[in-house]
Design an enzyme around this catalytic site. Structure first.
Site, PDB file in Angstrom:
ATOM      1  N   GLN A  46      37.139  27.779  34.683  1.00  0.00           N
ATOM      2  CA  GLN A  46      37.153  27.717  36.041  1.00  0.00           C
ATOM      3  C   GLN A  46      35.681  28.023  36.557  1.00  0.00           C
ATOM      4  O   GLN A  46      34.834  28.620  35.963  1.00  0.00           O
ATOM      5  CB  GLN A  46      37.968  28.846  36.801  1.00  0.00           C
ATOM      6  CG  GLN A  46      39.383  28.518  36.711  1.00  0.00           C
ATOM      7  CD  GLN A  46      40.371  28.854  35.491  1.00  0.00           C
ATOM      8  OE1 GLN A  46      39.791  29.812  34.824  1.00  0.00           O
ATOM      9  NE2 GLN A  46      41.322  28.178  35.265  1.00  0.00           N
ATOM     10  N   ASN A  66      39.445  24.728  38.866  1.00  0.00           N
ATOM     11  CA  ASN A  66      39.944  24.527  37.374  1.00  0.00           C
ATOM     12  C   ASN A  66      39.114  23.420  36.832  1.00  0.00           C
ATOM     13  O   ASN A  66      38.302  22.716  37.609  1.00  0.00           O
ATOM     14  CB  ASN A  66      41.396  24.050  37.352  1.00  0.00           C
ATOM     15  CG  ASN A  66      42.554  25.054  37.521  1.00  0.00           C
ATOM     16  OD1 ASN A  66      42.180  26.313  37.215  1.00  0.00           O
ATOM     17  ND2 ASN A  66      43.452  24.662  38.225  1.00  0.00           N
ATOM     18  N   CYS A  75      42.639  33.489  41.072  1.00  0.00           N
ATOM     19  CA  CYS A  75      42.457  33.667  39.494  1.00  0.00           C
ATOM     20  C   CYS A  75      42.001  34.873  39.386  1.00  0.00           C
ATOM     21  O   CYS A  75      40.949  35.714  39.857  1.00  0.00           O
ATOM     22  CB  CYS A  75      41.216  32.812  39.428  1.00  0.00           C
ATOM     23  SG  CYS A  75      40.529  32.797  37.545  1.00  0.00           S
ATOM     24  N   GLY A  76      42.735  35.683  38.599  1.00  0.00           N
ATOM     25  CA  GLY A  76      42.892  37.093  38.183  1.00  0.00           C
ATOM     26  C   GLY A  76      41.604  37.481  37.501  1.00  0.00           C
ATOM     27  O   GLY A  76      40.798  38.375  37.669  1.00  0.00           O
ATOM     28  N   ASN A  77      41.426  36.794  36.120  1.00  0.00           N
ATOM     29  CA  ASN A  77      40.215  37.312  35.485  1.00  0.00           C
ATOM     30  C   ASN A  77      38.784  37.005  36.161  1.00  0.00           C
ATOM     31  O   ASN A  77      37.797  37.618  36.067  1.00  0.00           O
ATOM     32  CB  ASN A  77      40.292  36.307  34.187  1.00  0.00           C
ATOM     33  CG  ASN A  77      41.514  36.859  33.403  1.00  0.00           C
ATOM     34  OD1 ASN A  77      41.436  38.097  33.122  1.00  0.00           O
ATOM     35  ND2 ASN A  77      42.107  35.955  32.438  1.00  0.00           N
ATOM     36  N   HIS A 161      53.400  30.303  39.138  1.00  0.00           N
ATOM     37  CA  HIS A 161      53.721  30.540  37.720  1.00  0.00           C
ATOM     38  C   HIS A 161      55.141  30.225  37.166  1.00  0.00           C
ATOM     39  O   HIS A 161      55.972  30.761  37.968  1.00  0.00           O
ATOM     40  CB  HIS A 161      53.379  31.982  37.391  1.00  0.00           C
ATOM     41  CG  HIS A 161      51.819  32.386  37.474  1.00  0.00           C
ATOM     42  ND1 HIS A 161      50.856  32.112  36.139  1.00  0.00           N
ATOM     43  CD2 HIS A 161      51.110  32.550  38.402  1.00  0.00           C
ATOM     44  CE1 HIS A 161      49.683  32.538  36.679  1.00  0.00           C
ATOM     45  NE2 HIS A 161      49.856  32.554  37.898  1.00  0.00           N
ATOM     46  N   ASN A 192      51.426  27.093  36.248  1.00  0.00           N
ATOM     47  CA  ASN A 192      50.740  27.702  35.089  1.00  0.00           C
ATOM     48  C   ASN A 192      52.031  28.202  34.180  1.00  0.00           C
ATOM     49  O   ASN A 192      52.944  29.125  34.591  1.00  0.00           O
ATOM     50  CB  ASN A 192      50.027  29.088  35.367  1.00  0.00           C
ATOM     51  CG  ASN A 192      48.977  28.632  36.406  1.00  0.00           C
ATOM     52  OD1 ASN A 192      47.826  28.066  35.701  1.00  0.00           O
ATOM     53  ND2 ASN A 192      48.961  29.115  37.682  1.00  0.00           N
ATOM     54  N   GLU A 210      47.580  27.037  31.241  1.00  0.00           N
ATOM     55  CA  GLU A 210      46.849  27.063  32.489  1.00  0.00           C
ATOM     56  C   GLU A 210      47.189  25.513  33.137  1.00  0.00           C
ATOM     57  O   GLU A 210      46.612  24.838  32.655  1.00  0.00           O
ATOM     58  CB  GLU A 210      45.593  27.542  32.812  1.00  0.00           C
ATOM     59  CG  GLU A 210      45.617  29.072  32.535  1.00  0.00           C
ATOM     60  CD  GLU A 210      44.475  29.793  33.378  1.00  0.00           C
ATOM     61  OE1 GLU A 210      43.920  29.060  34.199  1.00  0.00           O
ATOM     62  OE2 GLU A 210      43.985  30.696  32.577  1.00  0.00           O
ATOM     63  N   CYS A 219      44.894  35.037  31.078  1.00  0.00           N
ATOM     64  CA  CYS A 219      45.379  34.412  32.462  1.00  0.00           C
ATOM     65  C   CYS A 219      45.586  35.576  33.279  1.00  0.00           C
ATOM     66  O   CYS A 219      46.674  36.374  32.908  1.00  0.00           O
ATOM     67  CB  CYS A 219      46.445  33.374  32.406  1.00  0.00           C
ATOM     68  SG  CYS A 219      46.767  32.650  34.139  1.00  0.00           S
ATOM     69  N   GLY A 220      44.865  36.151  34.252  1.00  0.00           N
ATOM     70  CA  GLY A 220      45.245  37.443  34.945  1.00  0.00           C
ATOM     71  C   GLY A 220      46.227  37.332  35.744  1.00  0.00           C
ATOM     72  O   GLY A 220      47.283  38.187  35.748  1.00  0.00           O
ATOM     73  N   GLY A 222      48.764  35.080  35.561  1.00  0.00           N
ATOM     74  CA  GLY A 222      49.666  35.076  34.444  1.00  0.00           C
ATOM     75  C   GLY A 222      50.377  36.109  33.834  1.00  0.00           C
ATOM     76  O   GLY A 222      51.579  36.641  33.736  1.00  0.00           O
TER      77      GLY A 222
HETATM   78  N1  LIG Z   1      44.974  27.819  36.419  1.00  0.00           N
HETATM   79  C1  LIG Z   1      45.119  28.372  37.490  1.00  0.00           C
HETATM   80  C2  LIG Z   1      43.768  29.351  38.220  1.00  0.00           C
HETATM   81  C3  LIG Z   1      43.299  30.234  37.204  1.00  0.00           C
HETATM   82  C4  LIG Z   1      44.075  31.330  36.773  1.00  0.00           C
HETATM   83  C5  LIG Z   1      43.677  32.039  35.652  1.00  0.00           C
HETATM   84  N2  LIG Z   1      42.532  31.911  34.924  1.00  0.00           N
HETATM   85  C6  LIG Z   1      43.570  33.753  35.932  1.00  0.00           C
HETATM   86  O1  LIG Z   1      42.791  34.453  35.521  1.00  0.00           O
HETATM   87  O2  LIG Z   1      44.254  33.957  37.053  1.00  0.00           O
HETATM   88  C7  LIG Z   1      45.857  27.773  38.665  1.00  0.00           C
HETATM   89  O3  LIG Z   1      45.774  26.430  38.312  1.00  0.00           O
HETATM   90  O4  LIG Z   1      46.779  28.258  39.623  1.00  0.00           O
END
Ligand SMILES: N[C@H](CCC[C@H](N)C(=O)O)C(=O)O
Length: 276
Positions: A46, A66, A75-77, A161, A192, A210, A219-220, A222
């Site tokens: 990202q 993305n 995006c958590g992370n 999700h 996701n 993702e 994936c945070g 997630g």
């Molecule tokens: N691919 C995710 C965004 C990044 C989420 C992920 N990298 C995290 O850490 O939450 C989406 O399209 O909703």
């Protein structure tokens, strides 16, 4: 034009972070895709943009794109890396940071050990909030995948999700079912796809395919969605260790009406410049 950026990751989920407070430019989707390329560009899951807020109660606006160039809600992370970035760049002088995102406002807190805790806000559980095609809310929903009907949870952390419980993440059909679930017609804005193995009531293993990227090392959002799904199914305690391929996160969710709290590492790898 030269663009300055910082390369960061949260448990191997990697980011190109750009300060758009002191510099501003337009990055159309095709340019983001080129920058995301791991051979012809910088390479990232990202792109994170740090901007001045439009909401006066917030310290920053946080925009997330993305690798496929799509702008997303959360995006958590990336949020943990965002906190590390603005603190290290002295864009803010305190450890509590309020951030405006397309998926809702979040609060970041840098801990004394350097990890970052994030109040990720409330999970959204009604199908139309995910969005997911269902007549009414349920703990799990039937989803047709390759001629089979599986039971999944559909949850939003600002972004959509799908959480599917498996016996062993290492045997889970992530490569084959991940893209099918990501683009499933029952998720109108895609999703996701999380594959969750319940190890005990306070520990899960998780792999996530993702939206807009493919399988990532972590994936945070997630991890948050998986714990919410597991708790709603009566399988998990309030505090859960989530083991992802790139490392572990700690998620705390007491239950409906409460926000999801996520704690984990955020790492800076290098500073760089790239020609646009
Ligand atoms: N691919 C995710 C965004 C990044 C989420 C992920 N990298 C995290 O850490 O939450 C989406 O399209 O909703």
């Amino acid at each position: 034009m030269l663009l300055h950026f910082t390369k960061m990751h949260g448990l191997g989920n990697d980011f190109m972070v750009v300060d758009m407070v002191s510099q501003s430019l337009r990055l159309p989707p095709e340019k983001i895709r080129r920058l995301a390329d791991r051979r012809f560009g910088v390479g990232f899951d990202q792109l994170l943009l740090v901007e001045a807020p439009t909401n006066p109660d917030m310290d920053f606006r946080y925009r997330i794109f993305n690798a496929d160039g799509s702008e997303v809600e959360q995006c958590g992370n990336g949020a943990r890396c965002f906190a590390r970035f603005v603190r290290d760049k002295k864009l803010i002088g305190r450890d509590r940071i309020r951030v405006q995102t397309a998926g809702g406002n979040i609060e970041l807190n840098i801990q004394s050990n350097g990890e970052v805790s994030v109040d990720m806000g409330m999970p959204r559980l009604d199908p139309e909030q995910v969005p997911f095609n269902a007549q009414q809310r349920s703990v799990t929903y039937p989803l047709k995948v390759e001629g089979q009907v599986i039971e999944v949870s559909a949850i939003s952390m600002g972004n959509p999700h799908c959480v599917y419980r498996v016996d062993d993440v290492h045997q889970a059909p992530v490569e084959t079912w991940g893209p099918i679930i990501e683009a499933h017609p029952d998720f109108p804005r895609k999703c996701n796809a999380g594959f969750m193995q319940v190890v005990s009531t306070d520990e899960i293993n998780l792999r996530v395919f993702e939206r807009g990227v493919g399988e990532t090392l972590a994936c945070g959002t997630g991890a948050c969605a998986a714990v919410v799904a597991g708790r709603l199914q009566g399988l998990l305690d309030e505090t859960v260790k989530v083991n992802l391929p790139g490392g572990s996160l700690f998620i705390y969710w007491p239950g409906e009406g409460s926000p999801v709290m996520m704690t984990g590492a955020a790492t800076r790898v290098y500073e760089g410049y790239t020609r646009l």
